[in-house]
Design an enzyme around this catalytic site. Structure first.
Site, short mmCIF file in Angstrom:
data_model
loop_
_atom_site.label_atom_id
_atom_site.label_comp_id
_atom_site.label_asym_id
_atom_site.label_seq_id
_atom_site.Cartn_x
_atom_site.Cartn_y
_atom_site.Cartn_z
N GLU A 118 0.83 -1.20 0.00
CA GLU A 118 0.00 0.00 0.00
C GLU A 118 0.86 1.24 0.00
OE1 GLU A 118 -2.41 1.78 -0.95
OE2 GLU A 118 -3.37 -0.13 -0.49
N LYS A 146 8.27 -1.47 -0.41
CA LYS A 146 7.36 -0.73 0.47
C LYS A 146 8.13 -0.14 1.65
CE LYS A 146 3.73 0.55 2.82
NZ LYS A 146 3.13 1.84 2.57
N CYS A 156 3.01 4.21 9.52
CA CYS A 156 3.97 3.48 8.70
C CYS A 156 5.43 3.87 8.84
CB CYS A 156 3.57 3.59 7.23
SG CYS A 156 2.21 2.49 6.82
#
Length: 464
Positions: A162, A221, A277
């Protein structure tokens, strides 16, 4: 392989918006979002779409258009697994708080529970998509669990990390920079990869869909977030130098940002980065590097976190120092609790740590945020474990009216860059505060010259 039924396990910040967009753009695909948290699912199903659990501009409208047509929110995980051709795993992967890797490694217990449940329930072949942020080689662990079930079902595992930015999730999903899909290098793996490419192709142009192997996708990511966070810590490190040399960090950022090799994004100095994150992914990277004995690599990336923690602490210390070295019994108002504007997400928000520091100094802290609930604010403070819940509720007040929040405050600090803060009548705020009225702009949001003219004693990051 044509996908006609998708299940997403996890109805959080990633699963909810992503599946809503897929449902909106793929009316031929039935999308089930499942979660064992009944309260959360009930919120997603609230007849009033403004009450869905995640605030993102434009998301409520999309949910309204698709919910009950081809988008469904349910707690019946087993049925959704049975029906699905493709299963997205979108559960939380927090940093471990215990045992080996404590404070750094990702805790994969929820991922593992998902894999075991899928393995137990599935009776037909499935494509499993890692959507949660995961450490490199998680797919290997998934494969190990899924292949040892004895149901005779074949699973293909894809990594589809994501890259949403909270606050702009809907537009990010609508026009992504890139969609990354990693697959195992087998004939079936490639077919599974193509099936997911076909889903995204309903609205994303082909050149923006990147295909890689699973390991590259997982590592990309972590790396993307590490590089972005590194830029924030780099400009914040220079902000402190600017203050002592009387340079202006905004001017420095503008000067280097015009260099095409560097670019202007993520050079906004502030009280520090937050969100779910950045910190988690860098700590994960640090842990992986340590696991492979790459100590210098680990030290390099850990410094990004050390700098960020220092910036939050430095901002809180500056408040104490400016208020004549004591904030005991003084009312300090914090404007903003979310980690950034246009979201109600508070994970790792700088406001939590600034408030905690000020409460330790016996300040009377008052908080106003347009989208974060009172309970969330107390929950964030309680999570730190510095004080009991009773103490936090006694020492920190949450106000739902900004003008009431600043009444008789010794200082006001801006900790989230909400647009509405710029629109306030700051002359009125100045009149409501005790004098001298101190203003600390932790997000470089306000017109500081104008604030000084009104009468505020202004402190901003990165200016001497």
């Amino acid at each position: 392989m044509k996908v006609s039924n998708i299940c997403c396990i996890g109805a959080g910040y990633v699963g909810g918006p992503t599946m809503t967009m897929i449902a909106a753009k793929c009316p031929h695909i039935k999308v089930n979002v499942v979660d064992i948290n009944k309260k959360r699912i009930d919120s997603w199903n609230d007849p009033d779409v403004s009450n869905i659990p995640i605030y993102e501009p434009g998301l409520s409208d999309l949910v309204k258009k698709t919910r009950g047509k081809n988008l469904f929110f349910t707690t019946d995980v087993n049925q959704a697994i049975l029906d699905a051709d493709m299963i997205f795993i979108s559960v939380n992967t927090p940093t471990k708080t215990y045992g080996v890797g404590k404070g750094m490694a990702a805790d994969l217990k929820y991922i593992e529970l998902c894999a075991r449940q899928i393995a137990e329930v599935a009776t037909t072949d499935k494509i499993i998509v890692e959507k949660s942020t995961l450490p490199v080689r998680t797919a290997e662990a998934l494969r190990s669990i899924l292949d040892n079930t004895g149901n005779g079902v074949h699973f293909d595992i894809l990594s589809n990390p994501e890259f949403l930015a909270e606050g702009t999730a809907v537009s990010d999903l609508l026009n992504p920079d890139r969609v990354l899909i990693g697959a195992e290098n087998t004939e079936k793996g490639k077919k599974a990869q193509q099936a997911l490419v076909d889903v995204y192709s309903n609205w994303v142009s082909q050149e923006r869909i990147l295909t890689t192997n699973v390991w590259s996708s997982e590592l990309s990511k972590l790396t993307a977030n590490a590089f972005l966070a590194q830029r924030v810590s780099s400009i914040n490190a220079l902000s402190e130098l600017c203050e002592v040399t009387e340079a202006d960090v905004n001017e420095v950022a503008r000067a280097i940002g015009t260099d095409s090799r560097i670019g202007a994004k993520f050079l906004q100095s502030s009280v520090g980065f937050g969100g779910s994150c950045f910190q988690k992914d860098i700590l994960n990277l640090v842990y992986i590097a340590q696991t492979y004995g790459l100590q210098e690599v680990a030290d390099y990336w850990e410094q990004v976190i050390i700098m960020n923690d220092h910036q939050k602490r430095r901002f809180a210390k500056k408040i104490v120092k400016t208020l004549f070295n004591t904030v005991s019994g003084k009312k300090i108002t914090l404007l903003g609790w979310a980690f950034k504007k246009d979201t109600n997400d508070t994970r790792e928000s700088a406001a939590i740590y600034v408030a905690d520091y000020l409460l330790n100094e016996q300040a009377e802290v008052t908080v106003y945020d347009p989208k974060v609930t009172n309970e969330q604010i107390y929950s964030d403070l309680n999570y730190l474990g510095t004080r009991s819940d009773e103490e936090n509720r006694r020492l920190l007040k949450v106000e739902n009216n900004p003008m009431k929040a600043v009444e008789n405050a010794h200082a006001t600090a801006v900790l989230t860059e909400w647009d509405e803060f710029v629109q306030y009548d700051w002359k009125q705020i100045y009149e409501h505060m005790l004098k001298p009225a101190f203003l600390f702009d932790g997000r470089m949001l306000l017109d500081h010259e104008k604030m000084k003219q009104i009468g505020f004693d202004v402190y901003t990051i990165g200016k001497g």
